[in-house]
Design an enzyme around this catalytic site. Structure first.
Site, mmCIF file in Angstrom:
data_model
loop_
_atom_site.group_PDB
_atom_site.id
_atom_site.type_symbol
_atom_site.label_atom_id
_atom_site.label_comp_id
_atom_site.label_asym_id
_atom_site.label_seq_id
_atom_site.Cartn_x
_atom_site.Cartn_y
_atom_site.Cartn_z
ATOM 1 N N SER A 172 0.877 -1.102 0.040
ATOM 2 C CA SER A 172 0.050 -0.044 0.005
ATOM 3 C C SER A 172 0.898 1.117 0.098
ATOM 4 C CB SER A 172 -0.927 -0.110 1.220
ATOM 5 O OG SER A 172 -0.144 0.376 2.274
ATOM 6 N N SER A 181 0.924 3.764 2.092
ATOM 7 C CA SER A 181 0.630 4.654 3.455
ATOM 8 C C SER A 181 2.129 5.197 3.604
ATOM 9 C CB SER A 181 0.280 3.964 4.633
ATOM 10 O OG SER A 181 0.981 2.860 4.954
ATOM 11 N N LYS A 236 4.814 1.029 9.754
ATOM 12 C CA LYS A 236 4.753 2.363 10.062
ATOM 13 C C LYS A 236 5.918 3.039 10.564
ATOM 14 C CE LYS A 236 0.165 2.186 8.818
ATOM 15 N NZ LYS A 236 -0.334 2.732 7.714
#
Length: 248
Positions: free
Chosen positions: A42, A44, A105
Site C-alpha cells: 500500500s 501509506s 509505520k
C-alpha cells in the site's frame, strides 16, 4: 556392479535430502532471528516506501516475542532481549486487532508521550514538530495519472528527519485529533503519507497503540523495487535507483 551403482544412487539421494533439510533449517533460523523479507502493498508510507518495494527487516533490533516466530507460535513468553525502538524508526508490527496482518509505520510516540495533530501539524508533548516545505512530490496512481502533492521534511525531537506528504494540505481527515497519551509498553504509529494512512490517529477499531510485544522488527534496507502496476516480465518497471537503499 549393479549393487554398487544402486548404493551410490541411494547415498546420493540421502545426501541431497540432508542438504535440502539443513538449507531449510538455516533459512528458517535466519528468517526468525536475523532478517525477514517483506513487500509493500500500500501507499501509506510514500514517499519513504513505495508500492512494490521489497525490504529486509531486522528481527533482532527490538528483541524477540512470539510474533518473531513463524505463524506467531507461542513459544516465547512476553519479549526477550528487549530493546526499545527509537522515535522515527520504520517498524513492521502485527496489527493488535488481527495479528495475522503485518503493518509498517513510523514510530512517532514513545511510552508516556502525548501526541496530537492540529490543523495538520504534529505536536509531541505539547511541542510543535518542525517541518520544512520542499518540492512537490509527483504521485502516480495505478492508472498512470500523476499529481503534484505537497511534500515536507519533518524533524522529530531526537533529530531524525524524514519526508512526509500532505495530500489534502492540512485539512485531511486525520489532521485534527484529540491529544493521545501513549501507555507504558506501547507506541504511537503514523504513516508518512499522512492523509492516506490507517494508523494510530483515526482507526481505533484496528489499533490506537501498538504493544511492544507486537513489534516484528525494524525496516533496514530495500533489496528490490518494481512498479507493481506493470507486468512481471516488464524489466523496464524495475526501479533500479531504489535497489540496495537504506530505509530512513
Amino acid at each position: 556392479m549393479e549393487k554398487l551403482v544402486q548404493k551410490k544412487k541411494t547415498g546420493g539421494l540421502l545426501d541431497t535430502l540432508k542438504t535440502v533439510f539443513w538449507a531449510i533449517v538455516i533459512a528458517l533460523m535466519v528468517r526468525t532471528f536475523a532478517f525477514e523479507p517483506f513487500n509493500i502493498p500500500s501507499g501509506s508510507m510514500i514517499p519513504t516506501l513505495l508500492v512494490g518495494d521489497y525490504l529486509f527487516v531486522s528481527k533482532f533490533s527490538y528483541g524477540y516475542s512470539k510474533h518473531s516466530m513463524p505463524f506467531s507460535l507461542p513459544v516465547i513468553p512476553g519479549r526477550v532481549f528487549e530493546s526499545e525502538p527509537e522515535r522515527g524508526d520504520v517498524v513492521v508490527f502485527k496489527l493488535p486487532s488481527d495479528t495475522t496482518q503485518d503493518y509498517i509505520k513510523r514510530v512517532i510516540g514513545l511510552p508516556g508521550d502525548t501526541v496530537q495533530v492540529t490543523n495538520g501539524r504534529l505536536y509531541i508533548n505539547n511541542k510543535l514538530i518542525e517541518r520544512e516545505r520542499i518540492e512537490d512530490y509527483i504521485l502516480t496512481d495505478g492508472s498512470g495519472r500523476s499529481a503534484a502533492v505537497p511534500q515536507y521534511i519533518e524533524t522529530l525531537p531526537n533529530g531524525k528527519v524524514h519526508r512526509i506528504l500532505e495530500l489534502f494540505g492540512d485539512q485531511g481527515p486525520s489532521d485534527n485529533t484529540e491529544a493521545f497519551t501513549v501507555p507504558e509498553g506501547h507506541y504511537f504509529m503514523m504513516g508518512d503519507n499522512r492523509d492516506n494512512s490507517a494508523d494510530s490517529r483515526a482507526f481505533p477499531s484496528r489499533f490506537r497503540f501498538v504493544p511492544i510485544e507486537n513489534l516484528v522488527g525494524r525496516a533496514e534496507f530495500l533489496f528490490y523495487s518494481k512498479d507493481s502496476s506493470q507486468p512481471v516480465y516488464d524489466l523496464g518497471s524495475i526501479r533500479f535507483d531504489r535497489l540496495f537503499q537504506g530505509v530512513n
